[in-house]
Design an enzyme around this catalytic site. Structure first.
Site, PDB file in Angstrom:
ATOM      1  N   SER A  48      34.273   8.182 -13.260  1.00 52.26           N
ATOM      2  CA  SER A  48      34.035   8.889 -12.008  1.00 52.26           C
ATOM      3  C   SER A  48      32.867   9.843 -12.199  1.00 52.26           C
ATOM      4  CB  SER A  48      35.290   9.698 -11.626  1.00 52.26           C
ATOM      5  OG  SER A  48      35.024  10.608 -10.577  1.00 52.26           O
ATOM      6  N   TYR A  78      43.014  14.648 -13.421  1.00 53.73           N
ATOM      7  CA  TYR A  78      42.194  13.475 -13.117  1.00 53.73           C
ATOM      8  C   TYR A  78      40.821  13.594 -13.776  1.00 53.73           C
ATOM      9  CZ  TYR A  78      39.558  10.014 -10.458  1.00 53.73           C
ATOM     10  OH  TYR A  78      38.759   8.945 -10.110  1.00 53.73           O
TER      11      TYR A  78
END
Length: 240
Positions: free
Chosen positions: A135, A148
Site C-alpha cells: 500500500s 494495517y
C-alpha cells in the site's frame, strides 16, 4: 513477463482489487487459481469460470487449506493480494487485540508462509514471480490505521530483502503499492478513490514489465514527495 500460459495463484481474488486482477490475468491468457473466505463470493467467482479455494488466511488453518488445494500444481506466479484493515484507534476506543492479531496474520504472516511453502515450486519454473500487494501507506502511515500500516510496511521491507536474496534465480519479486481504492476496506474514507479495475491494470502492467515496484495512481506522487522529504510525506499521510 509473458503472462499467457502462466499459472497464477491470487489470494483475495473474490472481491475488490483481486476480483479485477483475476479477470485481467485471465484475459492475458493466464490460468488463474484464486482464494476467498466468503462462501457467497467464492460461489459467484466459481460461476464466472474460476477455480476458487475457500480459505480464511487469517489463521494457519486457512493457509494449510490453500496449500493443500494447490498441492502438486505448477505455480508460476504467486500474488499475495488478500488483506484487511482493523479498527485500532485509541482516540475512539480500546482496540480489539484478537482482531489485530488476525489482521497481522492475514496481511503479513500468511504471505510469508505461502512464499516459504511455494518457493521450491516457483524456483523449479523457468520463469516465476512473487507479487506482494502492499500500500502507499507502507511508505508513510496514517494515524487511524496503525496495524494495517505496520503490516504493509513490514511486507514492503520483506519484499525488498527477498528480492535481493533471489537475485540470480528465476524468481522475480514485484511489490505493488495501491493508493486508496474503491473497495469494502475503504468504505467511508473520502471520495477520491481509484477504481479497482484501473488499479489492477497498473499492477498487471508492472508484472508484464518485470518491474520491481508498481507505484499505482497517486502513490507515484507520494513516492516523489518521500524521495524529496520523508518528513513531509509522513506529515501529509499521518492525518489522512
Amino acid at each position: 513477463m509473458q503472462l499467457s500460459g502462466k499459472t497464477v495463484l491470487v489470494t483475495g481474488g473474490t472481491d475488490g482489487i483481486g476480483a479485477q486482477l483475476i479477470r485481467q490475468l485471465r484475459d492475458k491468457g493466464a490460468t488463474v487459481i484464486t482464494q476467498g473466505r466468503n462462501a457467497e463470493r467464492c460461489a459467484a467467482t466459481k460461476a464466472d469460470g474460476f477455480e476458487v479455494i475457500q480459505a480464511d488466511l487469517s489463521s494457519q488453518k486457512g493457509v494449510d487449506t490453500l496449500l493443500a488445494g494447490v498441492q502438486g500444481r505448477q505455480i508460476d506466479i504467486l500474488v499475495n493480494n488478500a488483506g484487511a484493515g482493523v479498527d485500532h484507534d485509541f482516540r475512539e476506543a480500546a482496540p480489539d487485540l484478537a482482531a489485530s492479531d488476525a489482521t497481522i496474520f492475514l496481511n503479513l504472516n500468511a504471505p510469508i508462509r505461502l512464499i516459504a511453502a511455494l518457493m521450491p515450486v516457483l524456483k523449479a519454473r523457468p520463469e516465476a514471480m512473487i507479487v506482494n500487494v502492499t500500500s502507499g501507506l507502507a511508505i508513510a502511515p496514517r494515524a487511524g490505521g496503525p496495524v494495517y500500516c505496520a503490516t504493509k510496511a513490514a511486507l514492503r521491507s520483506y519484499s525488498q530483502a527477498l528480492r535481493h536474496q533471489l537475485q540470480g534465480t528465476t524468481v522475480h519479486v514485484l511489490e505493488a503499492l495501491p493508493p486508496v481504492v474503491e473497495t469494502k476496506l475503504t468504505a467511508g474514507r473520502g471520495s477520491k478513490k481509484m477504481a479497482p479495475d484501473a488499479c489492477a491494470r497498473q499492477i498487471v502492467a508492472g508484472m508484464e514489465s518485470n518491474a520491481e515496484e508498481a507505484n499505482v495512481g497517486a502513490v507515484k506522487v507520494l513516492q516523489l514527495v518521500h524521495s524529496i522529504s520523508p518528513k513531509l510525506a509522513r506529515k501529509i499521510m499521518i492525518r489522512f
